[in-house]
Motif scaffolding. Structure first.
Motif, PDB file in Angstrom:
ATOM      1  N   THR A   1       0.775  -1.250   0.000  1.00  0.00           N
ATOM      2  CA  THR A   1       0.000   0.000   0.000  1.00  0.00           C
ATOM      3  C   THR A   1       0.806   1.301   0.000  1.00  0.00           C
ATOM      4  OG1 THR A   1      -0.090   0.074   2.419  1.00  0.00           O
ATOM      5  CG2 THR A   1      -1.867  -1.134   1.299  1.00  0.00           C
ATOM      6  N   HIS A   2       2.122   1.213   0.166  1.00  0.00           N
ATOM      7  CA  HIS A   2       2.834   2.488   0.341  1.00  0.00           C
ATOM      8  C   HIS A   2       3.465   2.973  -0.973  1.00  0.00           C
ATOM      9  CE1 HIS A   2       4.411   5.810   2.404  1.00  0.00           C
ATOM     10  NE2 HIS A   2       5.655   5.386   2.517  1.00  0.00           N
TER      11      HIS A   2
ATOM     12  N   ASP B   1       5.649   5.250  -1.758  1.00  0.00           N
ATOM     13  CA  ASP B   1       7.116   5.391  -1.835  1.00  0.00           C
ATOM     14  C   ASP B   1       7.798   4.048  -2.039  1.00  0.00           C
ATOM     15  OD1 ASP B   1       7.210   8.212  -1.509  1.00  0.00           O
ATOM     16  OD2 ASP B   1       6.786   7.954   0.619  1.00  0.00           O
TER      17      ASP B   1
ATOM     18  N   THR C   1      -8.904   2.530  -4.368  1.00  0.00           N
ATOM     19  CA  THR C   1      -8.419   3.804  -3.819  1.00  0.00           C
ATOM     20  C   THR C   1      -8.718   4.965  -4.759  1.00  0.00           C
ATOM     21  OG1 THR C   1      -6.380   5.018  -3.314  1.00  0.00           O
ATOM     22  CG2 THR C   1      -6.147   3.151  -4.789  1.00  0.00           C
TER      23      THR C   1
ATOM     24  N   SER D   1     -10.586   7.781  -0.001  1.00  0.00           N
ATOM     25  CA  SER D   1      -9.514   8.784   0.060  1.00  0.00           C
ATOM     26  C   SER D   1      -8.547   8.426   1.193  1.00  0.00           C
ATOM     27  CB  SER D   1     -10.128  10.172   0.248  1.00  0.00           C
ATOM     28  OG  SER D   1     -10.815  10.225   1.481  1.00  0.00           O
ATOM     29  N   ASN D   2      -7.637   9.341   1.535  1.00  0.00           N
ATOM     30  CA  ASN D   2      -6.595   9.053   2.536  1.00  0.00           C
ATOM     31  C   ASN D   2      -7.173   8.820   3.925  1.00  0.00           C
ATOM     32  OD1 ASN D   2      -5.020  10.378   0.322  1.00  0.00           O
ATOM     33  ND2 ASN D   2      -3.375  10.018   1.777  1.00  0.00           N
TER      34      ASN D   2
ATOM     35  N   GLU E   1       4.831   4.740   8.421  1.00  0.00           N
ATOM     36  CA  GLU E   1       5.502   5.180   7.179  1.00  0.00           C
ATOM     37  C   GLU E   1       4.633   6.203   6.465  1.00  0.00           C
ATOM     38  OE1 GLU E   1       5.766   1.660   4.691  1.00  0.00           O
ATOM     39  OE2 GLU E   1       3.605   1.351   4.789  1.00  0.00           O
TER      40      GLU E   1
ATOM     41  N   LEU F   1       2.033   9.550   6.096  1.00  0.00           N
ATOM     42  CA  LEU F   1       2.256  10.930   6.555  1.00  0.00           C
ATOM     43  C   LEU F   1       1.860  11.195   8.024  1.00  0.00           C
ATOM     44  CD1 LEU F   1       2.987  13.962   5.587  1.00  0.00           C
ATOM     45  CD2 LEU F   1       0.520  14.238   5.534  1.00  0.00           C
TER      46      LEU F   1
ATOM     47  N   LEU G   1       3.609   9.044  10.745  1.00  0.00           N
ATOM     48  CA  LEU G   1       5.049   9.342  10.696  1.00  0.00           C
ATOM     49  C   LEU G   1       5.325  10.677  11.398  1.00  0.00           C
ATOM     50  CD1 LEU G   1       7.963   8.839   9.518  1.00  0.00           C
ATOM     51  CD2 LEU G   1       7.232  10.173   7.554  1.00  0.00           C
ATOM     52  N   PHE G   2       4.510  11.678  11.078  1.00  0.00           N
ATOM     53  CA  PHE G   2       4.752  12.998  11.661  1.00  0.00           C
ATOM     54  C   PHE G   2       4.440  13.003  13.168  1.00  0.00           C
ATOM     55  CE2 PHE G   2       4.796  16.110   7.800  1.00  0.00           C
ATOM     56  CZ  PHE G   2       5.780  15.329   7.197  1.00  0.00           C
TER      57      PHE G   2
ATOM     58  N   LEU H   1       8.823  17.004   5.043  1.00  0.00           N
ATOM     59  CA  LEU H   1       7.721  17.407   4.158  1.00  0.00           C
ATOM     60  C   LEU H   1       8.217  17.422   2.705  1.00  0.00           C
ATOM     61  CD1 LEU H   1       4.776  18.543   4.314  1.00  0.00           C
ATOM     62  CD2 LEU H   1       5.815  20.825   4.372  1.00  0.00           C
TER      63      LEU H   1
ATOM     64  N   ASN I   1       0.822  19.782  -1.673  1.00  0.00           N
ATOM     65  CA  ASN I   1      -0.008  18.684  -2.208  1.00  0.00           C
ATOM     66  C   ASN I   1      -1.222  18.517  -1.301  1.00  0.00           C
ATOM     67  OD1 ASN I   1       2.932  18.293  -2.784  1.00  0.00           O
ATOM     68  ND2 ASN I   1       2.037  16.922  -4.290  1.00  0.00           N
TER      69      ASN I   1
ATOM     70  N   TRP J   1      -8.804  13.850   3.834  1.00  0.00           N
ATOM     71  CA  TRP J   1      -8.552  12.947   4.973  1.00  0.00           C
ATOM     72  C   TRP J   1      -9.833  12.391   5.565  1.00  0.00           C
ATOM     73  CZ3 TRP J   1      -3.833  11.179   5.499  1.00  0.00           C
ATOM     74  CH2 TRP J   1      -2.773  11.915   4.942  1.00  0.00           C
TER      75      TRP J   1
ATOM     76  N   ASN K   1      -0.551  19.342   2.701  1.00  0.00           N
ATOM     77  CA  ASN K   1       0.291  18.607   3.663  1.00  0.00           C
ATOM     78  C   ASN K   1       0.942  19.543   4.683  1.00  0.00           C
ATOM     79  OD1 ASN K   1      -0.259  16.234   2.294  1.00  0.00           O
ATOM     80  ND2 ASN K   1       1.570  16.374   1.001  1.00  0.00           N
TER      81      ASN K   1
ATOM     82  N   TYR L   1      -5.848  15.041  -4.684  1.00  0.00           N
ATOM     83  CA  TYR L   1      -6.922  14.053  -4.846  1.00  0.00           C
ATOM     84  C   TYR L   1      -8.210  14.695  -4.339  1.00  0.00           C
ATOM     85  CZ  TYR L   1      -3.076  10.593  -4.944  1.00  0.00           C
ATOM     86  OH  TYR L   1      -1.934   9.887  -5.231  1.00  0.00           O
TER      87      TYR L   1
HETATM   88  O1  DAU Z   1      -5.410   8.346  -1.358  1.00  0.00           O
HETATM   89  C1  DAU Z   1      -5.479   7.060  -0.830  1.00  0.00           C
HETATM   90  C2  DAU Z   1      -4.085   6.545  -0.643  1.00  0.00           C
HETATM   91  O2  DAU Z   1      -3.530   7.263   0.448  1.00  0.00           O
HETATM   92  C3  DAU Z   1      -4.032   5.041  -0.362  1.00  0.00           C
HETATM   93  O3  DAU Z   1      -4.522   4.353  -1.461  1.00  0.00           O
HETATM   94  C4  DAU Z   1      -2.581   4.613  -0.064  1.00  0.00           C
HETATM   95  O4  DAU Z   1      -2.536   3.238   0.292  1.00  0.00           O
HETATM   96  C5  DAU Z   1      -2.064   5.439   1.094  1.00  0.00           C
HETATM   97  O5  DAU Z   1      -0.702   5.117   1.328  1.00  0.00           O
HETATM   98  C6  DAU Z   1      -2.214   6.928   0.808  1.00  0.00           C
HETATM   99  O6  DAU Z   1      -1.300   7.365  -0.240  1.00  0.00           O
HETATM  100  P1  DAU Z   1      -0.550   8.781  -0.158  1.00  0.00           P
HETATM  101  O7  DAU Z   1       0.655   8.717  -0.979  1.00  0.00           O
HETATM  102  O8  DAU Z   1      -1.495   9.887  -0.396  1.00  0.00           O
HETATM  103  O9  DAU Z   1      -0.211   8.779   1.436  1.00  0.00           O
HETATM  104  P2  DAU Z   1       1.116   9.143   2.236  1.00  0.00           P
HETATM  105  O10 DAU Z   1       0.762   9.114   3.681  1.00  0.00           O
HETATM  106  O11 DAU Z   1       2.280   8.332   1.791  1.00  0.00           O
HETATM  107  O12 DAU Z   1       1.387  10.644   1.806  1.00  0.00           O
HETATM  108  C7  DAU Z   1       0.405  11.646   1.998  1.00  0.00           C
HETATM  109  C8  DAU Z   1       0.969  12.950   1.453  1.00  0.00           C
HETATM  110  O13 DAU Z   1       2.052  13.364   2.289  1.00  0.00           O
HETATM  111  C9  DAU Z   1       1.537  12.840   0.053  1.00  0.00           C
HETATM  112  O14 DAU Z   1       1.281  14.053  -0.632  1.00  0.00           O
HETATM  113  C10 DAU Z   1       3.043  12.677   0.278  1.00  0.00           C
HETATM  114  C11 DAU Z   1       3.280  13.486   1.541  1.00  0.00           C
HETATM  115  N1  DAU Z   1       4.375  13.012   2.419  1.00  0.00           N
HETATM  116  C12 DAU Z   1       4.379  11.688   2.758  1.00  0.00           C
HETATM  117  C13 DAU Z   1       5.377  11.181   3.555  1.00  0.00           C
HETATM  118  C14 DAU Z   1       5.415   9.717   3.929  1.00  0.00           C
HETATM  119  C15 DAU Z   1       5.329  13.880   2.895  1.00  0.00           C
HETATM  120  O15 DAU Z   1       5.305  15.095   2.624  1.00  0.00           O
HETATM  121  N2  DAU Z   1       6.318  13.394   3.692  1.00  0.00           N
HETATM  122  C16 DAU Z   1       6.397  12.076   4.028  1.00  0.00           C
HETATM  123  O16 DAU Z   1       7.351  11.682   4.741  1.00  0.00           O
END
Ligand code: DAU
Ligand code: NAD
Length: 336
Positions: free
Chosen positions: A86-87, A89, A126, A178-179, A188, A190, A193-194, A206, A212, A216, A249, A280
């Motif tokens: 699912t991740h 990255d 998703t 959505s997220n 791992e 966002l 992690l934060f 970030l 972006n 939520w 974000n 999104y």
């Molecule tokens: O939108 C639904 C999706 O949301 C799901 O299908 C995925 O399984 C899920 O992982 C999630 O994907 P995102 O890529 O949107 O989620 P993530 O938490 O990895 O990142 C959210 C936002 O935050 C994205 O714009 C990237 C940013 N980010 C993420 C990480 C891990 C950062 O700025 N810093 C970070 O360290």
């Protein structure tokens, strides 16, 4: 007693879903099938592991023999397929496992559903399958334009599921959420992690300009929506599950700093994600028409999530001291 299968039920959303359904429907036997990858944790199910209407099976959805044995034993009425890599990255680093689990794994389950005449097959997809949108919102009939290996695999999986509806009349329903955020999310992603970095006094990395946008949804609202889909969803249909809570974000990062009373100078811009989707956004009128609406506002949900991570440090500290350390080093290098 009828039985239902929850694949990937030891992960974040699947475990929240299993907890709710086991309590809500005691007359159904709920079986979790999970490979326990780095993201799956048996302790996520500890609240329900002793319930008489619950079983946990460790296994892989790509293993046809094991899947068939399970179907033979339980004769599942319904299936919820959460199991996936699912991740985003990790998919950018190494796409192969995503294709294997998300696409091929869905195919194995669909074949079993065909053979054992399952009543409903709910494929958890998703909003990422639509790709990025600068203005307006995606409806269920918007074209799919996935832009990273994770979302491309999820698009492949749900289209494979749809093909089983169109070709073999399997009662497939597809949901695109959505997220999600909330308790038990692997740190791992966002928000966890934060939060966990902030608690440990580390920087909050970030990506890019931090502008972006994600919508939520609190995980309990998502799992409630899935229950509504099970009851009222129509075969062959797609349902968007959004929250209408779009935030940049950088604003999410600021809110986390505020809630934990830490200095926002901990927020550190880092190299952007490759092919980073800008925004999104979902139109979820179709879910509203089924009588569902998200209940939790983001401010409240975030406060509850922060409290959960504050109160459950053992849970995430165990994760952060394992495989995660290497992953973090690869992703964020010297960042503390
Ligand atoms: O939108 C639904 C999706 O949301 C799901 O299908 C995925 O399984 C899920 O992982 C999630 O994907 P995102 O890529 O949107 O989620 P993530 O938490 O990895 O990142 C959210 C936002 O935050 C994205 O714009 C990237 C940013 N980010 C993420 C990480 C891990 C950062 O700025 N810093 C970070 O360290
Ligand atoms: P997660 O990474 O926390 O959990 C995934 C689970 O699947 C883990 O328990 C893992 O062990 C299991 N799994 C992985 N490969 C498997 C295999 N081959 N066989 C059996 N089990 C396997 O993921 P999550 O965030 O809970 O997401 C669950 C589902 O919801 C996924 O399908 C994801 O694409 C979808 N989704 C997630 C979000 C989100 O914001 N997290 C939003 C929309 C849709």
């Amino acid at each position: 007693m009828k039985a239902c299968l929850i694949t990937g039920g030891a992960g974040f959303i699947g475990s929240n879903f299993a907890r709710m359904m086991v309590g809500r429907y005691p007359e159904t036997h709920w079986v979790v099938l999970d490979k326990l990858t780095y993201a799956g944790r048996k302790e996520n199910l500890s609240e329900i592991e002793k319930k008489s209407n619950f079983s946990f099976v460790r296994g892989d959805i790509v293993d046809t023999k094991q899947v068939e044995r399970l179907f033979e034993e339980y004769r599942f009425e319904n299936i919820f397929n959460f199991a996936a890599e699912t991740h985003v990255d990790r998919s950018i680093e190494s796409p192969g496992q995503f294709i294997m689990t998300d696409v091929y794994g869905a195919y194995v389950l669909l074949e079993a559903a065909r053979k054992y005449e399952v009543k409903k097959f709910i494929q958890i997809s998703t909003d990422e399958v639509y790709g990025s949108i600068n203005e307006g919102s995606f409806s269920e009939s918007s074209p799919l334009m996935p832009r990273n290996p994770y979302s491309a695999s999820k698009a492949g999986a749900e289209r494979m599921a749809y093909s089983y509806f169109a070709t073999y009349q399997i009662n497939v329903i597809i949901t695109r959420a959505s997220n999600n955020y909330g308790p038990y999310q692997y740190p791992e992603k966002l928000i966890p992690l934060f939060i966990t970095n902030a608690i440990e006094g580390m920087d909050l990395p970030l990506y890019g300009d931090g502008k972006n946008i994600r919508d939520w949804i609190y995980v309990e609202d998502h799992v409630d929506a899935l229950d509504v889909v099970l009851k009222y969803g129509k075969s062959g249909e797609v349902y968007n599950i959004g929250a209408g809570q779009e935030l940049e974000n950088r604003d999410v990062a600021q809110m986390i700093c505020q809630q934990l009373e830490i200095d926002p100078t901990h927020i550190k811009p880092v190299k952007d994600r490759l092919g980073h989707d800008r925004r999104y956004s979902l139109n979820f009128d179709k879910m509203k028409a089924l009588g569902w609406n998200p209940k939790k506002d983001f401010q409240t949900g975030l406060a509850e999530t922060v409290s959960w991570y504050r109160d459950n440090q053992e849970w995430w500290k165990r994760i952060k001291s394992g495989e995660y350390k290497e992953y973090y080093q690869r992703m964020y290098g010297h960042q503390r």
